[in-house]
Design a protein around this motif. Structure first.
Motif, PDB file in Angstrom:
ATOM      1  N   HIS A 195       0.836  -1.204   0.000  1.00  0.00           N
ATOM      2  CA  HIS A 195       0.000   0.000   0.000  1.00  0.00           C
ATOM      3  C   HIS A 195       0.871   1.256   0.000  1.00  0.00           C
ATOM      4  O   HIS A 195       0.580   2.228  -0.702  1.00  0.00           O
ATOM      5  N   ILE A 196       1.947   1.239   0.779  1.00  0.00           N
ATOM      6  CA  ILE A 196       2.869   2.376   0.809  1.00  0.00           C
ATOM      7  C   ILE A 196       3.473   2.591  -0.576  1.00  0.00           C
ATOM      8  O   ILE A 196       3.621   3.732  -1.033  1.00  0.00           O
ATOM      9  N   ALA A 197       3.818   1.497  -1.271  1.00  0.00           N
ATOM     10  CA  ALA A 197       4.382   1.609  -2.617  1.00  0.00           C
ATOM     11  C   ALA A 197       3.410   2.306  -3.557  1.00  0.00           C
ATOM     12  O   ALA A 197       3.811   3.141  -4.386  1.00  0.00           O
ATOM     13  N   LYS A 198       2.121   1.981  -3.439  1.00  0.00           N
ATOM     14  CA  LYS A 198       1.112   2.668  -4.256  1.00  0.00           C
ATOM     15  C   LYS A 198       1.079   4.159  -3.941  1.00  0.00           C
ATOM     16  O   LYS A 198       1.027   5.002  -4.839  1.00  0.00           O
ATOM     17  N   GLU A 199       1.099   4.474  -2.655  1.00  0.00           N
ATOM     18  CA  GLU A 199       1.057   5.884  -2.252  1.00  0.00           C
ATOM     19  C   GLU A 199       2.261   6.648  -2.776  1.00  0.00           C
ATOM     20  O   GLU A 199       2.154   7.828  -3.122  1.00  0.00           O
ATOM     21  N   LYS A 200       3.407   5.975  -2.842  1.00  0.00           N
ATOM     22  CA  LYS A 200       4.650   6.627  -3.251  1.00  0.00           C
ATOM     23  C   LYS A 200       4.935   6.487  -4.746  1.00  0.00           C
ATOM     24  O   LYS A 200       5.957   6.977  -5.234  1.00  0.00           O
ATOM     25  N   GLY A 201       4.045   5.840  -5.459  1.00  0.00           N
ATOM     26  CA  GLY A 201       4.226   5.711  -6.899  1.00  0.00           C
ATOM     27  C   GLY A 201       5.327   4.740  -7.293  1.00  0.00           C
ATOM     28  O   GLY A 201       5.924   4.863  -8.364  1.00  0.00           O
ATOM     29  N   VAL A 202       5.593   3.765  -6.432  1.00  0.00           N
ATOM     30  CA  VAL A 202       6.601   2.744  -6.735  1.00  0.00           C
ATOM     31  C   VAL A 202       5.864   1.562  -7.361  1.00  0.00           C
ATOM     32  O   VAL A 202       5.210   0.793  -6.670  1.00  0.00           O
ATOM     33  N   HIS A 203       5.955   1.451  -8.682  1.00  0.00           N
ATOM     34  CA  HIS A 203       5.130   0.471  -9.386  1.00  0.00           C
ATOM     35  C   HIS A 203       5.984  -0.559 -10.107  1.00  0.00           C
ATOM     36  O   HIS A 203       7.096  -0.289 -10.533  1.00  0.00           O
ATOM     37  N   ARG A 204       5.416  -1.731 -10.273  1.00  0.00           N
ATOM     38  CA  ARG A 204       5.913  -2.769 -11.167  1.00  0.00           C
ATOM     39  C   ARG A 204       4.689  -3.364 -11.832  1.00  0.00           C
ATOM     40  O   ARG A 204       3.606  -2.805 -11.770  1.00  0.00           O
ATOM     41  N   ARG A 205       4.803  -4.477 -12.477  1.00  0.00           N
ATOM     42  CA  ARG A 205       3.657  -5.074 -13.159  1.00  0.00           C
ATOM     43  C   ARG A 205       2.565  -5.391 -12.142  1.00  0.00           C
ATOM     44  O   ARG A 205       2.822  -5.942 -11.090  1.00  0.00           O
TER      45      ARG A 205
END
Length: 298
Positions: A195-205
């Motif tokens: 969820h934190i990755a989504k908030e921070k725009g850290v994306h992969r497939r």
């Protein structure tokens, strides 16, 4: 007036119910006050507070927060039992100065097919082999840190519980150990690095980044993954990098990988946790040695 409530039927529903609790303005406890404070925050902000970043309006009791980072591993064939859990814990008070200026019964079931794991290759901290009851008791104690260590029965520290795909951890803890962090009275937030990755725009497939992919983002080798202690450490490393990136130097003298390389042996020099035993062979089930030293028949 009476109302009827339905008990959550899954770890996902339990998490949703926990995060959407209605807190009364009457008889509000210090833990309720902290939950109310966190209610309107992003998970990134909650973790940042746990790392010592000041937030306006924070209740005074929140300064005692402890972050418990957890990963669980389950045997991928029958019996589908919990084989490992890894814990990394730190207090807000100890992290604040550090970051101001820029860690059984089912042990013989080892995953080798889809999610290769190896408890004896834990790189962070110290591995102990414990019975299910010992593991449950130790986890319960880790969620019940006393504010004053001289008063173990006194007030407990508020707990921020962090995992990667945390619903999986919640389900395994509930099913295998009968521990449900959503009903532990001093757990004030349950947050997830995905969820934190989504908030921070850290994306992969896909919508949910894997832990190995998250480590690649920060150029950290994902060594001996799917070992619970390692994955708990990688979860903490990824969360800190995502949330504290704005405070990190742009041209550091050392790479993050170099720091992690030093962290591994340093973390293993810590005092062993007071649970279980140091030696257990996952091959022959002897308590005299570990699997790498095993020369017996099975």
């Amino acid at each position: 007036m009476s109302s009827e409530s339905r008990s959550p039927t899954s770890s996902s529903e339990a998490l949703d119910a926990f995060r959407n609790l209605s807190i009364s303005n009457v008889l509000e406890t210090p833990m309720d006050e902290i939950r109310r404070f966190f209610r309107g925050m992003s998970q990134s902000s909650i973790f940042a507070y746990g790392l010592g970043i000041e937030k306006a309006g924070a209740p005074d009791f929140a300064k005692n927060a402890v972050v418990v980072v957890m990963d669980c591993e389950k045997f991928e064939h029958e019996p589908r039992c919990l084989t490992e859990y890894g814990l990394q814990t730190f207090t807000r008070k100890e992290m604040q100065p550090t970051l101001a200026d820029p860690g059984s019964q089912n042990a013989h079931y080892i995953n080798r097919t889809f999610c290769r794991g190896y408890p004896e290759k834990n790189r962070f901290g110290i591995t102990r082999f414990a019975t299910k009851q010992q593991a449950k008791d130790f986890l319960t104690s880790c969620l019940s840190w006393p504010i004053d260590v001289t008063k173990p029965d006194g007030d407990k520290c508020p707990i921020i519980f962090l995992g990667h795909a945390v619903e999986n951890e919640m389900a395994m803890l509930q099913q295998e150990l009968g521990v449900d962090p959503t009903v532990v009275s001093n757990v004030v937030a349950i947050i997830d690095t995905q969820h934190i990755a989504k908030e921070k725009g850290v994306h992969r497939r896909g919508d949910k980044i894997g832990l190995e992919a998250l480590m690649r983002v920060y150029k950290v080798a994902f060594r001996d993954g799917h070992t619970a202690g390692n994955d708990a450490a990688y979860t903490a490393i990824g969360a800190i990098q995502m949330v504290m990136g704005f405070k990190l130097p742009k041209n550091p003298e050392r790479s993050l990988q170099s720091v992690v390389d030093d962290l591994e042996p340093y973390s293993q020099s810590s005092v062993p946790p007071p649970v279980g035993v140091r030696n257990f062979c996952t091959r022959c089930e002897s308590f005299a040695h570990k699997q790498l030293q095993c020369r017996g028949g099975i």
